[in-house]
Design an enzyme around this catalytic site. Structure first.
Site, PDB file in Angstrom:
ATOM      1  N   HIS A  63       0.720  -1.390   0.046  1.00 23.50           N
ATOM      2  CA  HIS A  63       0.066  -0.017  -0.072  1.00 23.50           C
ATOM      3  C   HIS A  63       0.779   1.513  -0.077  1.00 23.50           C
ATOM      4  O   HIS A  63       1.949   1.306   0.669  1.00 23.50           O
ATOM      5  CB  HIS A  63      -1.006   0.069   1.225  1.00 23.50           C
ATOM      6  N   ASP A 171       6.038   2.086   6.794  1.00 22.59           N
ATOM      7  CA  ASP A 171       4.821   1.236   6.649  1.00 22.59           C
ATOM      8  C   ASP A 171       3.783   2.177   5.590  1.00 22.59           C
ATOM      9  O   ASP A 171       3.296   3.174   6.240  1.00 22.59           O
ATOM     10  CB  ASP A 171       4.046   1.012   8.109  1.00 22.59           C
ATOM     11  N   GLU A 199      -5.195   1.800   2.616  1.00 25.66           N
ATOM     12  CA  GLU A 199      -5.029   0.754   3.585  1.00 25.66           C
ATOM     13  C   GLU A 199      -5.042   1.043   4.822  1.00 25.66           C
ATOM     14  O   GLU A 199      -5.986   0.186   5.651  1.00 25.66           O
ATOM     15  CB  GLU A 199      -3.632   0.056   3.330  1.00 25.66           C
ATOM     16  N   GLU A 200      -4.500   2.115   5.349  1.00 22.34           N
ATOM     17  CA  GLU A 200      -4.811   2.492   6.628  1.00 22.34           C
ATOM     18  C   GLU A 200      -6.033   2.870   7.123  1.00 22.34           C
ATOM     19  O   GLU A 200      -6.349   3.329   8.509  1.00 22.34           O
ATOM     20  CB  GLU A 200      -3.471   3.762   6.887  1.00 22.34           C
ATOM     21  N   HIS A 310       3.181   3.506  12.492  1.00 19.41           N
ATOM     22  CA  HIS A 310       2.093   4.414  12.713  1.00 19.41           C
ATOM     23  C   HIS A 310       2.447   5.448  13.770  1.00 19.41           C
ATOM     24  O   HIS A 310       1.620   5.913  14.521  1.00 19.41           O
ATOM     25  CB  HIS A 310       0.947   3.668  13.285  1.00 19.41           C
TER      26      HIS A 310
END
Length: 337
Positions: A63, A171, A199-200, A310
């Site tokens: 992603h 990420d 995606e998140e 994150h």
């Protein structure tokens, strides 16, 4: 390879606003694929024809989006209120952000010596924070930003320690880098490389892409939690930095195909590629939604261990990244299942 990671991580792409990172990736992969399609969600899907007569359809997913903020209100004094996109309020205070790709700001809150005792003793809530862009009035701020503008963190890529890097958005820009490097070679099966959006915020891009591709096999390439830090019991480490890519068996969104897990392990061992099994069942990724496409898809997950995902800054071992590339390439070379 490191230079590519630098460009990937320093390019902004908060969930729902992946335009810049998509254009960068498109430019990188165009020489190595047969065609590129951008769907209505904004996913970038690249096709690379396989060399065998009856190839399978392999979906490789990474992603593009990253965690960040979105502007929700402009105060009379020029301060900006914001909502979070995939990020926890506890890591926000005093961080520097870039709004709309052009305006710098700092996340602030009432000075500590002006706070009540109860405020000082508790986690500061996001609704009590604001972004200060140096404006002194609403009218001045409105000339610079507007509601709905995205704010990304401004962390610079840097090589630190012994073979480590720190950056924002590892990420999943680590996964994007792995996928880009993988596309530079040819394989027996047809490759559908999906650089997914959103995606998140719920695996949304991979949902539509997997229905369009309808693959025989799907492999999600991720940057996953690395919890080998003080305060964490060893048996609760999700992954450990520096001992290789992590192969997932199960997490809260998907259950990997036992055949694919076994094939990934066999590939790593036969090619002397270090690897580890992800120990915890927490977290999720695009494999969770790819698995449910049409009548169901066999999936697997290979991840680069990343500390502090994150958050505005994360850390990765470059050897883990390189070995993830090797594992994916060798897995595809031998002809997938």
């Amino acid at each position: 390879m490191v230079e590519l990671l630098k460009r990937l991580t320093e390019t902004d792409g908060v969930s729902g606003n992946e335009n810049k990172i998509r254009e960068l990736i498109k430019e990188e992969i165009t020489p190595y694929v047969d065609n590129i399609h951008i769907d209505s969600m904004g996913n970038l899907i690249a096709f690379k024809k396989g060399t065998k007569e009856h190839p399978k359809k392999i979906m490789l997913d990474a992603h593009m989006d990253e965690v960040g903020l979105i502007i929700t209100y402009i105060c009379d004094n020029g301060m900006l209120k914001f909502g979070t996109i995939g990020i926890d309020q506890r890591v926000l205070l005093s961080k520097r952000v870039l709004i709309g790709g052009k305006v710098f700001g700092v996340i602030g809150v009432k000075a500590i010596h002006l706070q009540e005792k109860s405020e000082r003793e508790n986690v500061i809530k996001q609704e009590n924070m604001y972004i200060d862009i140096g404006a002194s009035s609403k009218e001045e701020a409105e000339k610079l930003v507007k509601l709905g503008d995205y704010a990304a963190f401004t962390t610079e890529f840097e090589e630190i320690g012994n073979g480590k890097i720190k950056a924002k958005a590892l990420d999943d820009r680590a996964g994007c880098g792995v996928l880009i490097e993988t596309l530079k070679e040819s394989y027996p099966d047809d490759i559908y490389a999906c650089f997914a959006v959103q995606e998140e915020v719920g695996l949304r891009g991979a949902m539509t892409a997997s229905y369009k591709i309808n693959p025989d096999i799907g492999i999600a390439i991720e940057g996953t939690t690395c919890s080998d830090v003080p305060g964490a019991d060893e048996h609760m480490y999700s992954t450990v930095m520096g001992i290789g890519p992590a192969i997932s068996i199960i997490d809260r969104s998907s259950y990997s195909s036992k055949e694919i897990v076994s094939s990934l392990i066999d590939t790593a061992e036969s090619c002397n590629i270090p690897y580890q099994i992800k120990r915890t069942m927490t977290g999720g990724n695009d494999a969770g939604i790819i698995q449910l496409a049409h009548e169901g898809v066999r999936t697997g997950v290979v991840s680069v261990p990343v500390r502090y995902i994150h958050s505005p800054v994360s850390m990765m071992d470059i050897k883990d990244y390189e070995n993830t590339i090797k594992l994916i390439k060798e897995f595809l070379r031998k002809g997938v299942l």
